[in-house]
Each structure stands twice: as C-alpha cells, then as structure tokens.
Design an enzyme around this catalytic site. Structure first.
Site, PDB file in Angstrom:
ATOM      1  N   ARG A 113       0.809  -1.231   0.000  1.00  0.00           N
ATOM      2  CA  ARG A 113       0.000   0.000   0.000  1.00  0.00           C
ATOM      3  C   ARG A 113       0.840   1.279   0.000  1.00  0.00           C
ATOM      4  O   ARG A 113       0.352   2.366   0.324  1.00  0.00           O
ATOM      5  CB  ARG A 113      -0.982   0.031   1.165  1.00  0.00           C
ATOM      6  N   LYS A 135       3.694  11.730 -11.124  1.00  0.00           N
ATOM      7  CA  LYS A 135       3.041  10.776 -12.022  1.00  0.00           C
ATOM      8  C   LYS A 135       3.911   9.526 -12.068  1.00  0.00           C
ATOM      9  O   LYS A 135       5.106   9.603 -12.358  1.00  0.00           O
ATOM     10  CB  LYS A 135       2.930  11.355 -13.435  1.00  0.00           C
ATOM     11  N   GLU A 177      11.118  18.771 -23.862  1.00  0.00           N
ATOM     12  CA  GLU A 177      10.214  19.138 -22.756  1.00  0.00           C
ATOM     13  C   GLU A 177      10.525  20.554 -22.264  1.00  0.00           C
ATOM     14  O   GLU A 177       9.641  21.277 -21.812  1.00  0.00           O
ATOM     15  CB  GLU A 177      10.320  18.129 -21.605  1.00  0.00           C
ATOM     16  N   LYS A 213       7.549  23.715 -14.341  1.00  0.00           N
ATOM     17  CA  LYS A 213       6.710  22.525 -14.154  1.00  0.00           C
ATOM     18  C   LYS A 213       6.168  22.487 -12.723  1.00  0.00           C
ATOM     19  O   LYS A 213       4.991  22.180 -12.496  1.00  0.00           O
ATOM     20  CB  LYS A 213       7.503  21.249 -14.459  1.00  0.00           C
ATOM     21  N   GLU A 223      -4.086  16.824 -12.060  1.00  0.00           N
ATOM     22  CA  GLU A 223      -4.475  17.127 -13.453  1.00  0.00           C
ATOM     23  C   GLU A 223      -5.988  17.239 -13.654  1.00  0.00           C
ATOM     24  O   GLU A 223      -6.573  16.628 -14.545  1.00  0.00           O
ATOM     25  CB  GLU A 223      -3.894  16.057 -14.390  1.00  0.00           C
ATOM     26  N   ARG A 227      -2.925  21.571 -14.974  1.00  0.00           N
ATOM     27  CA  ARG A 227      -1.794  20.681 -15.294  1.00  0.00           C
ATOM     28  C   ARG A 227      -1.869  20.121 -16.716  1.00  0.00           C
ATOM     29  O   ARG A 227      -0.865  19.704 -17.295  1.00  0.00           O
ATOM     30  CB  ARG A 227      -1.726  19.543 -14.261  1.00  0.00           C
ATOM     31  N   ASN A 231       0.504  18.773 -21.218  1.00  0.00           N
ATOM     32  CA  ASN A 231       0.267  17.748 -22.234  1.00  0.00           C
ATOM     33  C   ASN A 231       0.358  18.293 -23.657  1.00  0.00           C
ATOM     34  O   ASN A 231       0.121  17.546 -24.613  1.00  0.00           O
ATOM     35  CB  ASN A 231      -1.113  17.102 -22.035  1.00  0.00           C
ATOM     36  N   HIS A 234       1.521  16.146 -26.568  1.00  0.00           N
ATOM     37  CA  HIS A 234       1.567  14.754 -26.111  1.00  0.00           C
ATOM     38  C   HIS A 234       0.448  13.874 -26.658  1.00  0.00           C
ATOM     39  O   HIS A 234       0.585  12.657 -26.648  1.00  0.00           O
ATOM     40  CB  HIS A 234       1.570  14.703 -24.580  1.00  0.00           C
ATOM     41  N   HIS A 238       2.469  11.072 -28.099  1.00  0.00           N
ATOM     42  CA  HIS A 238       2.432   9.730 -27.490  1.00  0.00           C
ATOM     43  C   HIS A 238       2.034   8.678 -28.517  1.00  0.00           C
ATOM     44  O   HIS A 238       2.552   7.557 -28.507  1.00  0.00           O
ATOM     45  CB  HIS A 238       1.443   9.696 -26.308  1.00  0.00           C
ATOM     46  N   HIS A 254      11.361   9.640 -26.565  1.00  0.00           N
ATOM     47  CA  HIS A 254      10.150  10.353 -26.132  1.00  0.00           C
ATOM     48  C   HIS A 254      10.180  11.800 -26.643  1.00  0.00           C
ATOM     49  O   HIS A 254       9.211  12.287 -27.241  1.00  0.00           O
ATOM     50  CB  HIS A 254      10.053  10.319 -24.607  1.00  0.00           C
TER      51      HIS A 254
END
Ligand code: GLY
Length: 360
Positions: A113, A135, A177, A213, A223, A227, A231, A234, A238, A254
């Site tokens: 957990r 993330k 980025e 950031k 998000e 936030r 993206n 992306h 992606h 990436h």
C-alpha cells in the site's frame, strides 16, 4: 541553487547529495533499495554510493528502455522487494531516466500500500519532467502510461553532473520538454532556449524548467485542470512514440516524438485556438533546428488515430488536446476530431524540411 519546494517534498538541485545523506539518516529506514538499469548502475551508482554514508543497501536492476516499462518488469521489482525482505519502513531510491522514475515510483506506491521513495533523475528528460509532479506508471498494450498512480515522492535530488555521460540524442530528447515549458507558459524562456545548445545545457535553464513545471503541478497535482497544459504535444506525440516503438528498427525517443507532436498540435492551434501563422513558422523553424525529419507514412495514419482514441486524457470518447493560444500560453480541453488530427499529421509530413526549417 536553492531547493525548490513542491507539493509535499523538496526538489534539491546540485548539492552533491548532502541533503540525500541527511534524508536517509533521518528516515531511520529498515532497508534501503536502489533501483537502477544497466546504464545507471555503471555510470551513476558508484558516484552516488561514494557520496553517501550508508553501510547496507540492496540493488534492484532492470533493463533500460521504454519497451520494458511493463507490468512484467514491475512484478520483478515487487518480487525483489519481497525476496529482500522489504517492509513498510523501507525506502526505494530510483536512479535513472523516465522509465526508472515512472516504474520505480509505481512499484513503490503500490507495494504494501505504498512505501517511501525518492527520485534521482539522471537524464535531462527525467530531470525537467518525469521526476517532478508524482506521475508514476507503466505502459500496457502499447499505450503509454495507461496504468499508474499519482504518488508524490518523498524527495527529488537532481544533479546535472550525471548529464555528462548522456548521449547527445538523450539530451536532445529532454530538451523537447524544456521547449514545451517555454511554449506553454514563458515566451521569454522559449526565446532563450532558441540560443541554447542541448549538448552543453546551462544548469540555470534546467532549474528554470523545473520551476515552471513545479508551479503548475503545485496548483493542480492531479491534473483536474491547469496541469493539462503540460500535455501540449503529447496527444499526437504519445501516439507517434507508441507507433514508433512497435514499428521502427530504431524507435524515436520520447522527446523526438513529442517534438513532432508539438509541431502537429501547433498546426491544430492555428486552426482552433488562434495561434498565428507567424508563430507557427517560428515554432517549426526552432524545432526544425534541433530535430530531424521523421516520415509519417500514410499507411500509419489510421493506427495513429486509433492510438489517439485510446489516450488516457480523452473524455467521453473525444480526443483531448492542449493547444497554444500564443507562444507562452496554452488552452486546455480542446477536443479535436479525426479529420483535424489527420490534417495535422499530413501538414507535418508535407512541411517539415530537415535542416532547412519548416514551410507551412
Ligand atoms: N509530463 C506531464 C506531467 O507531468 O503532467
């Protein structure tokens, strides 16, 4: 440089790991684990260990590369933690690029957990993006980060010394980025980056990207709204990255995929959110200086659209993009239809002349 305070943890920058030493001593952990890949075991771990006063630790190593950011590798990490007797008072230290910080954060946030973890990003991409903001995740069925958690690390320790051993291609990947940070929120910073060289990147610029950031994720950790500006590039990027991982002998990094995504989404921004044609040309020319042409084959377009339809950012089946309203400003929740997305892919393909800049 001054420590940056994030949501609930410090981001320590270039302090020779004094703060990490203190963090480990004060944490009184039952066990300390390092998660590395073959690159960071060789190039980063020896320096790190030599700077730390720890007598005992266990090492978990996975193979580098986005194709390994999977549940199988995650099970491998959980199994090692179990075999080495990790309990809830253990600490996992993730040393590597975005794959290590994503999968390591995910493994730690779900093991028993959740156990404490810290991020030591060693690539430019992970320093300016992946390690900050909590993330964590893995890929599945070629969908990027489709399984994951928001789980804040207990601290992030960034040392630009590690970038010395990074190949040029990896530096250029992370630079995408940084360019994105300028495009979405800081026109003056974008102008500064135009003059920068990814291979000899000034730590002050890296620090500035992290602050951009961090300001965003502090205001919207999970998000729900703001936030989403992170993206930009992306949704298309992606899909291109996933497609390239499956089909190309030498897949795009990436950042290379995100650079293509940013160009496509800049086209969409002219159509939908009032980016001017002059700004589009400026973006294309700037990115054209750093990124080689990639061929988006016509046969790949349906598959790319399918990948975009499965993007985790979508809402009620609509493909969701974050688009620029001008250089330095970004709008969220811009829904794009398949036709618009196809047009942007074709526009990229038609207009990108490597080295010569772009012609819209
Ligand atoms: N990489 C985008 C984000 O952290 O939100």
């Amino acid at each position: 440089m001054e420590t940056i305070q994030s949501i609930s943890y410090p981001i320590v920058f270039n302090d020779d790991f004094a703060a990490l030493n203190q963090f480990i001593q004060q944490g009184n952990y039952s066990k300390v684990f390092f998660l590395v890949d073959e690159q960071t075991e060789k190039h980063c771990l020896p320096l790190l260990i030599s700077q730390l006063q720890i007598s005992e630790y266990d090492l978990i190593e996975i193979t580098s590369g986005e194709i390994n950011k999977t549940i199988d590798f995650c099970i491998g990490i959980w199994r090692m933690l179990i075999d080495f007797g990790a309990d809830r008072n253990s600490l996992l230290i993730n040393v590597g690029g975005g794959v290590i910080t994503d999968i390591g954060g995910f493994a730690a946030s779900t093991f028993k957990r959740g156990i404490d973890f810290v991020q030591i990003p060693t690539t430019l991409l992970a320093q300016v993006d992946a390690s900050v903001g909590g993330k964590t995740g893995i890929d599945m069925d070629h969908l990027k980060n489709i399984i994951g958690t928001f789980a804040q690390p207990n601290a992030v320790f960034i040392d630009t010394f590690f970038l010395r051993t990074l190949p040029k291609r990896q530096l250029i990947s992370g630079f995408a980025e940084m360019l994105k940070h300028g495009l979405i929120s800081d026109r003056a910073y974008f102008d500064l980056l135009k003059e920068a060289s990814p291979e000899t990147i000034d730590p002050e610029l890296i620090y500035h990207s992290i602050t951009i950031k961090n300001e965003v994720v502090k205001q919207d950790p999970e998000e729900k709204g703001l936030r989403k500006i992170l993206n930009f590039g992306h949704t298309v990027g992606h899909a291109i990255e996933s497609y390239s991982l499956q089909h190309d002998a030498m897949p795009l990094t990436h950042g290379e995929a995100i650079a293509i995504g940013m160009v496509c989404e800049a086209f969409l921004s002219v159509e939908k959110t009032e980016l001017t044609a002059a700004e589009l040309v400026e973006i294309m020319e700037t990115l054209g200086r750093f990124y080689e042409k990639y061929t988006i084959k016509e046969v790949s377009v349906p598959a790319l659209i399918e990948l975009m339809k499965s993007d985790k950012k979508n809402n009620s089946g609509k493909i969701n993009c974050s688009l620029l309203t001008q250089i330095g400003q970004c709008a969220i929740d811009c829904f794009c239809n398949e036709e618009e997305l196809c047009r942007s892919l074709f526009a990229y393909q038609k207009s990108y002349h490597a080295k010569l800049g772009f012609r819209p």
